[in-house]
Design a protein around this motif. Structure first.
Motif, short mmCIF file in Angstrom:
data_model
loop_
_atom_site.label_atom_id
_atom_site.label_comp_id
_atom_site.label_asym_id
_atom_site.label_seq_id
_atom_site.Cartn_x
_atom_site.Cartn_y
_atom_site.Cartn_z
N ALA A 68 0.86 -1.18 0.00
CA ALA A 68 0.00 0.00 0.00
C ALA A 68 0.90 1.23 0.00
O ALA A 68 1.70 1.43 0.91
N VAL A 69 0.77 2.06 -1.02
CA VAL A 69 1.61 3.24 -1.18
C VAL A 69 0.76 4.49 -1.05
O VAL A 69 -0.04 4.80 -1.94
N ASN A 70 0.90 5.19 0.07
CA ASN A 70 0.26 6.51 0.21
C ASN A 70 1.27 7.52 0.75
O ASN A 70 0.92 8.52 1.38
N GLY A 71 2.55 7.25 0.48
CA GLY A 71 3.64 8.10 0.92
C GLY A 71 4.96 7.39 0.69
O GLY A 71 5.01 6.32 0.06
N GLY A 113 -4.03 10.41 1.50
CA GLY A 113 -5.09 9.44 1.27
C GLY A 113 -4.91 8.17 2.10
O GLY A 113 -3.87 7.93 2.69
N TYR A 114 -5.97 7.36 2.12
CA TYR A 114 -5.91 6.07 2.82
C TYR A 114 -6.74 5.06 2.03
O TYR A 114 -7.45 5.40 1.08
N PHE A 115 -6.63 3.80 2.43
CA PHE A 115 -7.29 2.71 1.71
C PHE A 115 -8.44 2.15 2.54
O PHE A 115 -8.29 1.91 3.74
N THR A 116 -9.58 1.95 1.90
CA THR A 116 -10.69 1.30 2.59
C THR A 116 -10.42 -0.19 2.67
O THR A 116 -9.65 -0.76 1.89
N ASN A 117 -11.08 -0.84 3.62
CA ASN A 117 -10.94 -2.30 3.73
C ASN A 117 -11.43 -2.99 2.47
O ASN A 117 -10.90 -4.04 2.07
N GLU A 118 -12.42 -2.40 1.82
CA GLU A 118 -12.94 -3.00 0.59
C GLU A 118 -11.90 -2.94 -0.52
O GLU A 118 -11.73 -3.92 -1.29
N GLU A 119 -11.18 -1.84 -0.61
CA GLU A 119 -10.11 -1.73 -1.62
C GLU A 119 -8.99 -2.72 -1.35
O GLU A 119 -8.44 -3.35 -2.27
N ILE A 120 -8.65 -2.88 -0.08
CA ILE A 120 -7.60 -3.82 0.30
C ILE A 120 -8.04 -5.25 0.01
O ILE A 120 -7.28 -6.05 -0.55
#
Length: 391
Positions: free
Chosen positions: A101-104, A130-137
């Motif tokens: 997961a890349v947000n930085g 930004g951040y990732f939802t559990n659904e996206e993960i």
């Protein structure tokens, strides 16, 4: 007459001079007199009985800070970056599929390290903040079938603290290990390794723990150990090979500890003392203190007309606050002015957030209202005196 043709350096014939600075950037933090004194104690041997007892104390302190019962819990000799490499070098083999997961910047670094190992690197990407939802993960886990998922809990380059609940379960449903970077968040924001299903967790000594850089706590679950000790290939690093480090730290059940490397003895003295200070204060009180001071700082920043970079309050990292660079100002001039006139370090952005944000870190020993007010006063002064473009 000497036969040497290189004379002693003149600079080393002068006494060491180190200025006192207020380290209110993203790290390292200032060190308390108590921790500083512990690191100045006389040396003992790295395998002396007393040193092994100190290492055992450190292990128990990390288990408390991480909220884990994992036996495979140690402190790496090196920075938080070293712990990141240890985690990836030991759990990932060439050809393994990994999901990052890349947000930085820290997701970017993890992807780079995994690629160097020869892993098949898959990424999910968000812009800074930004951040990732559990659904996206969950969708990405199903699509890529990774052996490991990497996530940064406290993204210091953007000031985001990422939600963790439920992600461990999603990973385990796909037979995937969950690796979390908590370098900037451990001790300042709630994280409970075992309850949240985290398989590998690491942090660093110089942030909330307010110890000198050079030691990095890390812990591996039973599932992670199963992956590590059933590898088909050796880890690419001998220094970071957990089959050796497990013995050095007394985690393998064997009666004797064998020589692997000479650990940073003074650094371990200091880490032991910083973990003792955290234990005396209590994790929950530490979390509350960091949240309280962050809220005080945020209100003060907004009263100066500054805009917090992370819009959603629940996603703001309590340990490191990011401010959108105020329009018309040169961020370099602001941090330079504050250093010159107030002896305070704050920082600009890092990686993809460079030029976008100013970063203020109030962690561990530095986390108090007086320091928050000090940096607010310095910012007010800088905004008054630094050049503001009308364009």
């Amino acid at each position: 007459m000497s036969s040497l043709f290189i004379p002693p350096p003149a600079c080393l014939l002068r006494p060491l001079e180190v200025p006192h600075r207020y380290l209110f950037g993203p790290g390292p933090s200032n060190v308390s007199p108590r921790v500083q004194a512990s690191g100045a104690r006389q040396m003992i041997g790295h395998l002396h009985r007393e040193m092994l007892e100190i290492m055992d104390d450190i292990k128990k302190g990390i288990q408390y800070a991480f909220q884990t019962q994992n036996s495979m819990t140690i402190a790496i000799s090196g920075s938080g970056h070293t712990a990141m490499e240890c985690a990836l070098f030991n759990t990932v083999e060439p050809g393994d599929s990994v999901l990052i997961a890349v947000n930085g910047i820290w997701g970017e670094r993890a992807a780079e390290i995994a690629d160097r190992i020869g892993a098949r690197v898959n990424t999910i990407v968000k812009l800074p903040g930004g951040y990732f939802t559990n659904e996206e993960i969950e969708q990405a886990l199903y699509e890529h079938k990774p052996v490991l998922f990497f996530l940064t809990h406290g993204e210091s380059s953007s000031g985001v603290v990422h939600p963790l609940d439920g992600i461990g379960e999603l990973c385990h449903n796909q037979n995937c290990l969950f690796l979390v970077d908590a370098v900037a968040s451990l001790g300042g924001s709630p994280i409970v390794m075992d309850k949240q299903g985290i398989d590998v967790l690491y942090t660093a000594s110089q942030k909330v723990l307010s110890s000198p850089p050079g030691t990095a706590p890390i812990s591996f679950s039973e599932g992670a150990c199963k992956k590590i000790f059933n590898r088909k290939t050796k880890p690419v690093s001998f220094l970071l090979d957990m089959s050796w480090l497990a013995n050095y730290w007394g985690c393998d059940g064997k009666p004797a500890r064998m020589y692997h490397h000479t650990g940073p003895i003074s650094g371990l003295f200091a880490l032991r003392e910083s973990l003792a200070a955290l234990s005396e204060m209590g994790l929950e009180k530490s979390w509350t203190q960091h949240n309280k001071i962050a809220e005080h700082l945020h209100k003060g920043l907004e009263s100066l007309g500054l805009k917090l970079f992370v819009q959603e309050k629940s996603l703001r990292l309590p340990t490191i606050t990011t401010i959108a660079v105020p329009p018309g100002y040169d961020w370099r001039e602001i941090i330079g002015y504050i250093m010159k006139h107030h002896n305070i370090e704050i920082s600009g952005g890092l990686g993809s957030s460079s030029g976008m944000v100013l970063r203020i870190g109030l962690m561990g020993y530095n986390c108090n209202q007086a320091n928050a007010d000090m940096v607010l006063m310095a910012l007010r002064d800088a905004l008054k005196h630094c050049h503001k473009s009308k364009v």
